[in-house]
Design a protein around this motif. Structure first.
Motif, PDB file in Angstrom:
ATOM      1  N   ALA A   1       0.829  -1.277   0.104  1.00 58.58           N
ATOM      2  CA  ALA A   1       0.072  -0.049   0.068  1.00 58.58           C
ATOM      3  C   ALA A   1       0.568   1.260  -0.016  1.00 58.58           C
ATOM      4  N   PHE A   2       0.649   2.162  -0.795  1.00 57.82           N
ATOM      5  CA  PHE A   2       1.158   3.419  -0.923  1.00 57.82           C
ATOM      6  C   PHE A   2       0.022   4.580  -0.745  1.00 57.82           C
TER       7      PHE A   2
ATOM      8  N   MET B   1       0.209   6.849  -9.827  1.00 58.66           N
ATOM      9  CA  MET B   1      -0.006   6.176 -11.172  1.00 58.66           C
ATOM     10  C   MET B   1       1.041   5.143 -11.474  1.00 58.66           C
ATOM     11  N   GLN B   2       2.131   5.259 -11.019  1.00 56.53           N
ATOM     12  CA  GLN B   2       3.192   3.904 -11.164  1.00 56.53           C
ATOM     13  C   GLN B   2       2.577   2.740 -10.589  1.00 56.53           C
ATOM     14  N   PHE B   3       2.253   2.726  -9.425  1.00 59.05           N
ATOM     15  CA  PHE B   3       1.580   1.464  -8.744  1.00 59.05           C
ATOM     16  C   PHE B   3       0.248   0.876  -9.512  1.00 59.05           C
ATOM     17  N   LEU B   4      -0.437   1.927 -10.091  1.00 59.96           N
ATOM     18  CA  LEU B   4      -1.544   1.342 -10.978  1.00 59.96           C
ATOM     19  C   LEU B   4      -1.096   0.572 -11.987  1.00 59.96           C
TER      20      LEU B   4
ATOM     21  N   SER C   1      -9.505  19.935   4.245  1.00 56.38           N
ATOM     22  CA  SER C   1      -9.244  19.278   5.380  1.00 56.38           C
ATOM     23  C   SER C   1     -10.560  19.286   6.342  1.00 56.38           C
ATOM     24  N   PRO C   2     -11.024  18.142   6.566  1.00 51.56           N
ATOM     25  CA  PRO C   2     -10.481  16.775   6.583  1.00 51.56           C
ATOM     26  C   PRO C   2     -10.434  16.203   5.149  1.00 51.56           C
ATOM     27  N   GLN C   3      -9.565  15.224   4.702  1.00 49.00           N
ATOM     28  CA  GLN C   3      -9.576  14.673   3.402  1.00 49.00           C
ATOM     29  C   GLN C   3      -9.967  13.289   3.417  1.00 49.00           C
ATOM     30  N   MET C   4     -10.893  12.383   2.533  1.00 49.82           N
ATOM     31  CA  MET C   4     -11.014  11.073   2.593  1.00 49.82           C
ATOM     32  C   MET C   4     -10.007  10.403   1.897  1.00 49.82           C
ATOM     33  N   THR C   5      -9.861   9.234   2.071  1.00 45.84           N
ATOM     34  CA  THR C   5      -8.979   8.429   1.357  1.00 45.84           C
ATOM     35  C   THR C   5      -9.641   7.590   0.095  1.00 45.84           C
ATOM     36  N   LEU C   6      -9.294   7.691  -0.777  1.00 48.05           N
ATOM     37  CA  LEU C   6      -9.880   7.050  -2.118  1.00 48.05           C
ATOM     38  C   LEU C   6      -8.942   5.941  -2.355  1.00 48.05           C
ATOM     39  N   PRO C   7      -9.426   4.782  -2.565  1.00 51.14           N
ATOM     40  CA  PRO C   7      -8.682   3.606  -2.838  1.00 51.14           C
ATOM     41  C   PRO C   7      -8.490   3.263  -4.479  1.00 51.14           C
ATOM     42  N   LEU C   8      -7.578   3.867  -5.006  1.00 44.73           N
ATOM     43  CA  LEU C   8      -7.583   3.794  -6.724  1.00 44.73           C
ATOM     44  C   LEU C   8      -7.358   2.384  -7.034  1.00 44.73           C
ATOM     45  N   GLY C   9      -8.248   2.228  -8.076  1.00 44.43           N
ATOM     46  CA  GLY C   9      -8.334   0.867  -8.515  1.00 44.43           C
ATOM     47  C   GLY C   9      -9.460  -0.075  -8.054  1.00 44.43           C
TER      48      GLY C   9
ATOM     49  N   ALA D   1      -3.568   1.698  -5.300  1.00 48.30           N
ATOM     50  CA  ALA D   1      -2.879   2.716  -4.576  1.00 48.30           C
ATOM     51  C   ALA D   1      -3.951   3.595  -3.866  1.00 48.30           C
ATOM     52  N   TYR D   2      -3.402   4.391  -2.808  1.00 47.87           N
ATOM     53  CA  TYR D   2      -4.515   5.157  -2.118  1.00 47.87           C
ATOM     54  C   TYR D   2      -4.192   6.599  -2.031  1.00 47.87           C
TER      55      TYR D   2
END
Length: 341
Positions: A113-114, A125-128, A317-325, A134-135
């Protein structure tokens, strides 16, 4: 055309050992007390054990002059069996210089996880591209080190993104863009003033489902034409998520970038579009932005594309986390965004 599938890395949970990386700016060496607050608060709120990568504190000038050292830190974190995942310390503007230095074989061989946003979009984008999720979410010096402690909304979103079950995104109950003095240790304990949450805005209705891709719009444009850019076929059926940085691009500039994606054939392939709350925009600029988005989508024949704006991710802020992919579904009738992480 097949929809791409992404490997889900081991989630970051209580007890995870997380490497803190300076992949862009080495500014952290100037605010060590702010970094210490982020490490402490992440341990208290998430149970993470954050450890600095070997070169993370070498200083802004050294890391600017030695991009290989930054790439080495990423490789170290991927190969180390004691590291469960990685988090960006802060953004910047030159992660793109790491592209020729990255070992993409390690990205594929060690799916971890990054987490990061802003200039970290380059690395996301490189993890994808390597086939892993990627997160898009908090950095150490921002939400993890939030004055007065991590915001419960940011904590819950991280836990949901790394959880096992599906969940729905929700608007933040409050938000702020109030400035922080990261060098003032006394201010670290003082909560910033927040405004009442203003909810989401559906610019175009409908429903759509697909894999989630995106990041900081300026950085995605910077990647255009480079080996770091996502290939066109990866956008097939995707839900695109876009956020603007504290550079505050003009609404017309955002429109021009969207036109570029229309010309590339990206917009016509999408199943939905998420737009973040734009950083430091006046109400007039927000109206202009929405006008530009609708205009470009109409030009591209995408008037049926569901579009949700003012979403709490990126430079807010606060920001949510988006699980890309991950899979997501937008439904304007129900007013929901469902995520399958």
């Amino acid at each position: 055309m097949e929809t791409p599938h992404f490997i889900r890395p081991k989630p970051l949970t209580a007890g995870s050992r997380v490497a803190a990386l300076s992949l862009s700016s080495g500014f952290v060496s100037e605010v060590p007390q702010r970094y210490a607050a982020g490490v402490r608060q992440a341990r208290e709120s998430l149970g993470w054990d954050i450890v600095a990568a070997p070169n993370a504190f070498r200083g802004a000038e050294y890391l600017y002059t030695n991009p290989q050292a930054r790439a080495d830190d990423l490789h170290w974190a991927l190969e180390s069996p004691e590291i469960d995942g990685m988090v960006s310390i802060i953004g910047g503007d030159d992660s793109i210089r790491l592209l020729p230095l990255l070992d993409r074989g390690l990205l594929r061989a060690h799916p971890k996880a990054f987490l990061g946003y802003s200039d970290s979009t380059v690395t996301l984008m490189q993890f994808l591209q390597a086939g892993g999720m990627a997160y898009h979410g908090p950095a150490v010096l921002t939400d993890l080190a939030e004055n007065g402690g991590m915001h419960p909304y940011a904590v819950r979103s991280l836990q949901q993104a790394f959880g096992l079950g599906s969940y729905q995104l929700s608007p933040a109950p409050e938000w702020t863009q109030a400035k922080q003095d990261w060098e003032d240790e006394t201010a670290q304990q003082i909560r910033r003033p927040f405004e009442k949450g203003d909810g989401w805005v559906w610019l175009q209705g409908g429903s759509g489902e697909g894999h989630l891709l995106g990041g900081c719009i300026e950085i995605l444009d910077m990647l255009s034409g480079t080996p770091g850019e996502l290939p066109l076929d990866m956008w097939h059926g995707a839900v695109m998520a876009l956020e603007t940085s504290n550079d505050v691009p003009k609404p017309s500039q955002v429109g021009y970038w969207l036109r570029n994606w229309a010309a590339k054939g990206v917009l016509a392939q999408l199943s939905g579009l998420l737009l973040a709350r734009p950083r430091d925009y006046t109400p007039q600029m927000v109206d202009e932005l929405y006008t530009w988005v609708r205009r470009v989508l109409k030009e591209a024949g995408c008037e049926d594309l569901p579009v949700l704006a003012n979403v709490d991710f990126g430079h807010t802020s606060p920001q949510m986390t988006l699980p890309l992919g991950a899979r997501v579904r937008l439904d304007s009738d129900a007013g929901t965004v469902q995520v399958w992480p």
